[in-house]
Design a protein around this motif. Structure first.
Motif, short mmCIF file in Angstrom:
data_model
loop_
_atom_site.label_atom_id
_atom_site.label_comp_id
_atom_site.label_asym_id
_atom_site.label_seq_id
_atom_site.Cartn_x
_atom_site.Cartn_y
_atom_site.Cartn_z
N UNK A 78 43.22 27.60 39.05
CA UNK A 78 44.04 27.25 38.78
C UNK A 78 45.58 27.03 38.89
N UNK A 79 46.19 25.49 39.35
CA UNK A 79 47.00 26.16 39.93
C UNK A 79 47.52 24.29 41.06
N UNK A 80 48.45 24.54 41.67
CA UNK A 80 48.73 22.72 41.75
C UNK A 80 49.91 22.64 43.70
N UNK A 81 50.24 21.74 43.44
CA UNK A 81 51.19 21.79 45.68
C UNK A 81 51.00 20.30 45.86
N UNK A 82 51.81 20.29 46.26
CA UNK A 82 52.51 18.74 47.08
C UNK A 82 53.25 18.88 48.12
N UNK A 83 52.87 18.45 48.76
CA UNK A 83 54.34 17.88 50.37
C UNK A 83 54.88 17.90 49.52
N UNK A 84 56.80 17.79 49.52
CA UNK A 84 57.97 17.84 48.64
C UNK A 84 58.76 16.62 50.17
N UNK A 85 58.88 16.85 50.70
CA UNK A 85 60.05 16.46 51.85
C UNK A 85 61.63 16.38 51.74
N UNK A 86 60.87 15.10 50.38
CA UNK A 86 62.15 14.81 49.48
C UNK A 86 62.36 15.57 48.78
N UNK A 87 62.98 17.01 48.44
CA UNK A 87 62.26 17.74 46.92
C UNK A 87 62.66 17.47 45.94
N UNK A 88 61.71 16.59 45.68
CA UNK A 88 62.09 16.29 44.27
C UNK A 88 61.66 16.80 43.00
N UNK A 89 63.05 17.08 42.19
CA UNK A 89 62.98 18.45 41.45
C UNK A 89 61.38 18.52 40.71
N UNK A 90 61.27 17.19 39.87
CA UNK A 90 60.06 17.12 39.17
C UNK A 90 58.64 18.01 39.90
N UNK A 91 58.06 17.45 40.83
CA UNK A 91 57.32 18.38 41.70
C UNK A 91 57.78 19.58 42.05
N UNK A 92 59.07 20.16 42.52
CA UNK A 92 59.34 21.41 42.60
C UNK A 92 59.70 22.17 41.49
N UNK A 93 59.55 22.17 40.14
CA UNK A 93 59.88 22.54 38.84
C UNK A 93 58.12 22.85 38.40
N UNK A 94 57.57 21.26 38.17
CA UNK A 94 55.76 21.37 38.06
C UNK A 94 55.29 22.75 38.58
N UNK A 95 55.52 22.99 39.47
CA UNK A 95 55.36 23.64 40.66
C UNK A 95 55.13 24.69 40.35
N UNK A 96 56.61 25.60 40.15
CA UNK A 96 57.27 26.37 39.92
C UNK A 96 55.80 26.63 38.80
N UNK A 97 56.71 25.79 37.28
CA UNK A 97 56.01 26.70 36.20
C UNK A 97 54.58 26.85 36.17
N UNK A 98 53.69 25.62 36.84
CA UNK A 98 52.19 26.15 36.91
C UNK A 98 51.86 27.91 37.51
N UNK A 99 52.08 27.28 38.79
CA UNK A 99 51.99 28.32 40.01
C UNK A 99 52.43 30.03 39.88
N UNK A 100 53.87 29.90 39.00
CA UNK A 100 54.12 31.16 38.56
C UNK A 100 54.05 31.88 37.14
N UNK A 101 55.11 31.10 36.36
CA UNK A 101 54.78 31.16 35.27
C UNK A 101 53.47 31.01 34.51
#
Length: 249
Positions: free
Chosen positions: A82-105
């Motif tokens: 289980x994991x998620x990931x997206x390109x995020x050149x705009x540094x959309x904070x929701x994308x970054x937060x959800x990625x860390x939440x899923x792939x780390x926590x």
């Protein structure tokens, strides 16, 4: 009968690995947020599949995982897919937060639960495996949280491996690092170089788990590329144009 538990098994690599082991006669416990595909898998292999709806970021995820292990009759191999990931050149904070939440926590909750299960139910054949990524090699500017979270995962596995030796817990660790694979994780609007088909990648993943390979880069072309990445000095890497491009008709 051997038993494997797989998170993130409703699509892509997780489902492919689940289908591979079920076809070999294993008991397979599968978990995901979407259970419709898991139910289809259960109908495909009657009597061999146990399913569970698990959001790995939720507080009840560890207890639900333990329940799935019990209903499967135990666990010889755990695969965190289980994991998620997206390109995020705009540094959309929701994308970054959800990625860390899923792939780390979420990752931590699942692999810790599996590790503690193997700590109690000791067997030299126990395997704790995870699908990480070649993105763990260096920071990719097009996907900061994804590459950083995958580096977190690979480091975490190494730390758990050290702890297993300190505590004399017999188990094997398998860090599976694919490159681009044509699954739902990829954005269909972009072109990804050296993209592999799931039918090519899944047997290589299963082979890596069966052979207890500590680090398995999938496949040989990506293995060579990763070795080349590791030779690039930092001053040059940060100027390296490591990004995908939009598809053209």
């Amino acid at each position: 009968m051997k038993r494997i538990i797989i998170t993130g098994a409703s699509s892509g690599l997780g489902m492919g690995v689940a289908r591979s082991y079920a076809s070999r006669g294993w008991r397979v416990g599968v978990a995901a947020r979407r259970v419709e595909k898991l139910q289809e898998l259960s109908r495909e292999f009657p009597g061999r599949i146990e399913i569970a709806r698990i959001d790995i970021t939720a507080n009840d995820a560890p207890s639900l995982l333990l329940d799935l292990i019990e209903r499967t009759g135990g666990m010889d191999i755990f695969l965190q897919a289980a994991g998620i990931g997206r390109q995020n050149l705009s540094l959309d904070l929701d994308i970054e937060r959800n990625t860390v939440l899923t792939n780390c926590l979420g990752f931590t909750a699942m692999v810790d639960t599996a590790f503690n299960y193997f700590r109690v139910h000791r067997s030299p054949d126990s395997v704790l495996a995870a699908i990480t990524s070649v993105a763990a090699t260096r920071g990719l500017g097009s996907a900061p949280s994804y590459s950083a979270s995958k580096r977190f995962e690979t480091t975490y596995l190494t730390a758990l491996e050290q702890q297993s030796h300190l505590d004399k817990v017999p188990m094997h660790f398998v860090d599976i690092r694919p490159g681009f694979i044509a699954t739902d994780l990829l954005d269909n609007e972009n072109y990804y170089p050296m993209t592999m088909s799931p039918t090519h990648a899944i047997p290589l993943i299963v082979k890596a788990i069966d052979n207890r390979r500590r680090v398995a880069v999938i496949d040989w072309k990506w293995s060579l590329l990763v070795k080349a990445w590791q030779l690039i000095p930092r001053w040059l890497w940060v100027r390296f144009p490591a990004r995908t491009r939009k598809k053209t008709n």
